[in-house]
Design a protein around this motif. Sequence first.
Motif, PDB file in Angstrom:
ATOM      1  N   PRO A   1       5.856   3.787   5.430  1.00 52.01           N
ATOM      2  CA  PRO A   1       7.183   3.663   6.052  1.00 52.01           C
ATOM      3  C   PRO A   1       8.070   2.598   5.423  1.00 52.01           C
ATOM      4  N   CYS A   2       7.496   1.668   4.664  1.00 48.25           N
ATOM      5  CA  CYS A   2       8.280   0.558   4.100  1.00 48.25           C
ATOM      6  C   CYS A   2       8.476   0.679   2.596  1.00 48.25           C
ATOM      7  N   ASP A   3       8.156   1.867   2.026  1.00 43.05           N
ATOM      8  CA  ASP A   3       8.299   2.092   0.587  1.00 43.05           C
ATOM      9  C   ASP A   3       7.457   1.117  -0.229  1.00 43.05           C
ATOM     10  N   GLY A   4       6.248   0.840   0.251  1.00 41.08           N
ATOM     11  CA  GLY A   4       5.362  -0.062  -0.458  1.00 41.08           C
ATOM     12  C   GLY A   4       4.915   0.469  -1.808  1.00 41.08           C
ATOM     13  N   ALA A   5       4.762   1.789  -1.942  1.00 43.91           N
ATOM     14  CA  ALA A   5       4.322   2.361  -3.219  1.00 43.91           C
ATOM     15  C   ALA A   5       5.348   2.085  -4.314  1.00 43.91           C
ATOM     16  N   ALA A   6       6.627   2.177  -3.969  1.00 44.17           N
ATOM     17  CA  ALA A   6       7.676   1.890  -4.955  1.00 44.17           C
ATOM     18  C   ALA A   6       7.644   0.418  -5.360  1.00 44.17           C
ATOM     19  N   ASP A   7       7.471  -0.473  -4.386  1.00 43.79           N
ATOM     20  CA  ASP A   7       7.384  -1.903  -4.693  1.00 43.79           C
ATOM     21  C   ASP A   7       6.144  -2.204  -5.524  1.00 43.79           C
ATOM     22  N   LEU A   8       5.054  -1.490  -5.251  1.00 42.86           N
ATOM     23  CA  LEU A   8       3.821  -1.703  -6.000  1.00 42.86           C
ATOM     24  C   LEU A   8       4.019  -1.343  -7.472  1.00 42.86           C
ATOM     25  N   ARG A   9       4.685  -0.240  -7.724  1.00 45.47           N
ATOM     26  CA  ARG A   9       4.928   0.176  -9.111  1.00 45.47           C
ATOM     27  C   ARG A   9       5.764  -0.858  -9.859  1.00 45.47           C
ATOM     28  N   GLN A  10       6.701  -1.495  -9.133  1.00 47.30           N
ATOM     29  CA  GLN A  10       7.580  -2.471  -9.774  1.00 47.30           C
ATOM     30  C   GLN A  10       7.061  -3.908  -9.655  1.00 47.30           C
ATOM     31  N   LYS A  11       5.884  -4.064  -9.023  1.00 49.95           N
ATOM     32  CA  LYS A  11       5.295  -5.388  -8.805  1.00 49.95           C
ATOM     33  C   LYS A  11       6.268  -6.308  -8.055  1.00 49.95           C
ATOM     34  N   ILE A  12       6.812  -5.791  -6.973  1.00 47.66           N
ATOM     35  CA  ILE A  12       7.744  -6.544  -6.147  1.00 47.66           C
ATOM     36  C   ILE A  12       7.052  -6.956  -4.851  1.00 47.66           C
ATOM     37  N   LEU A  13       7.167  -8.240  -4.490  1.00 45.54           N
ATOM     38  CA  LEU A  13       6.692  -8.726  -3.199  1.00 45.54           C
ATOM     39  C   LEU A  13       7.868  -8.781  -2.239  1.00 45.54           C
TER      40      LEU A  13
ATOM     41  N   CYS B   1      -0.611 -16.427  -4.326  1.00 45.72           N
ATOM     42  CA  CYS B   1      -1.725 -15.825  -5.063  1.00 45.72           C
ATOM     43  C   CYS B   1      -1.273 -14.593  -5.835  1.00 45.72           C
ATOM     44  N   LYS B   2      -0.483 -13.750  -5.196  1.00 38.56           N
ATOM     45  CA  LYS B   2      -0.064 -12.512  -5.835  1.00 38.56           C
ATOM     46  C   LYS B   2       0.963 -12.770  -6.922  1.00 38.56           C
ATOM     47  N   ALA B   3       1.822 -13.754  -6.721  1.00 39.07           N
ATOM     48  CA  ALA B   3       2.924 -13.956  -7.655  1.00 39.07           C
ATOM     49  C   ALA B   3       2.462 -14.574  -8.966  1.00 39.07           C
ATOM     50  N   GLY B   4       1.324 -15.257  -8.971  1.00 45.47           N
ATOM     51  CA  GLY B   4       0.923 -15.999 -10.152  1.00 45.47           C
ATOM     52  C   GLY B   4       0.296 -15.186 -11.262  1.00 45.47           C
ATOM     53  N   PRO B   5      -1.020 -14.886 -11.169  1.00 41.96           N
ATOM     54  CA  PRO B   5      -1.732 -14.285 -12.288  1.00 41.96           C
ATOM     55  C   PRO B   5      -1.164 -12.955 -12.742  1.00 41.96           C
ATOM     56  N   VAL B   6      -0.669 -12.104 -11.833  1.00 41.10           N
ATOM     57  CA  VAL B   6      -0.195 -10.784 -12.242  1.00 41.10           C
ATOM     58  C   VAL B   6       1.320 -10.734 -12.394  1.00 41.10           C
ATOM     59  N   ARG B   7       1.987 -11.879 -12.251  1.00 41.78           N
ATOM     60  CA  ARG B   7       3.424 -11.980 -12.450  1.00 41.78           C
ATOM     61  C   ARG B   7       4.208 -11.015 -11.552  1.00 41.78           C
ATOM     62  N   TRP B   8       3.894 -11.079 -10.261  1.00 45.22           N
ATOM     63  CA  TRP B   8       4.685 -10.323  -9.306  1.00 45.22           C
ATOM     64  C   TRP B   8       6.072 -10.929  -9.214  1.00 45.22           C
ATOM     65  N   CYS B   9       7.025 -10.118  -8.834  1.00 47.14           N
ATOM     66  CA  CYS B   9       8.391 -10.582  -8.611  1.00 47.14           C
ATOM     67  C   CYS B   9       8.599 -10.768  -7.113  1.00 47.14           C
TER      68      CYS B   9
ATOM     69  N   LEU C   1      -4.206   2.616  -5.166  1.00 51.60           N
ATOM     70  CA  LEU C   1      -3.025   3.126  -5.861  1.00 51.60           C
ATOM     71  C   LEU C   1      -2.839   2.456  -7.218  1.00 51.60           C
ATOM     72  N   SER C   2      -3.326   1.232  -7.345  1.00 52.57           N
ATOM     73  CA  SER C   2      -3.192   0.482  -8.596  1.00 52.57           C
ATOM     74  C   SER C   2      -4.306   0.824  -9.591  1.00 52.57           C
ATOM     75  N   GLY C   3      -5.247   1.643  -9.162  1.00 57.38           N
ATOM     76  CA  GLY C   3      -6.354   1.991 -10.034  1.00 57.38           C
ATOM     77  C   GLY C   3      -7.416   0.919 -10.124  1.00 57.38           C
TER      78      GLY C   3
END
Length: 223
Positions: free
Chosen positions: A135-147, A171-179, A41-43
């Motif tokens: 079921p957990c709206d992961g695609a929406a969180d992915l678009r907003q980079k939310i953990l 790991c996810k929160a660091g290099p790609v600046r996840w929230c 989904l992230s390409g």
Amino acid sequence: MLRDTISLQASLEKSPLVDRLLPLARQQKLYLVGGAVRDGLSGLVVKDLDVISPTDPTDLARTFARDIGGHWFWLDEARQQSRVVVDHQKLSRHFDFAPFRGDGIEADLCDRDFTVNAMAIALEKGGLGATLIDPCDGAADLRQKILRMGSPEAGRFSARIKPPVVLICCCKAGPVRWCCMPNTNRLSPGCRTGWAHVASVGCNWRMVTLWSGNGCRVRSNRG
């Protein structure tokens, strides 16, 4: 929630050996899940695939290993989780096979660590399924980079959360600046026990990923 998957299908179909998985769907219901769906989904280039099934997929995993000239081994025999590794185009590819964690596909997904890892797409005889199971709206969180933790029941989830989730969070929160959402950040420090219940392969990989990152840190959605 079901979403259109045209772009996801295109991305996953470019992943090496996905076409070799499709014939297995004639024998047993199978789904691609987790990181492959998230990265598709992230390409991003999808290198490794997680395959889940309503029933024990071990025989299919062994058949797949023979068909592609790969090597099959247990990750966790008690949980019927196994891996197929193959060298393809000078790179090592991993295919993990496991049965559902719950009574159905949505129960399995809701039992996962983060919402962005709680998405799946069916493997069908003629190709990939037409809908994303989310079921957990992961695609929406992915678009907003939310953990965000996968379970809406934070108390129940925190009682059995696997410790490597803390490392993944870093790991996810660091290099790609996840929230990292506050409830996720708050639960992480308490996850200090239970390492014996996690496959050593997973622990090793996550430790290496964490310590090889540049400036990995967890931050709240308020900065």
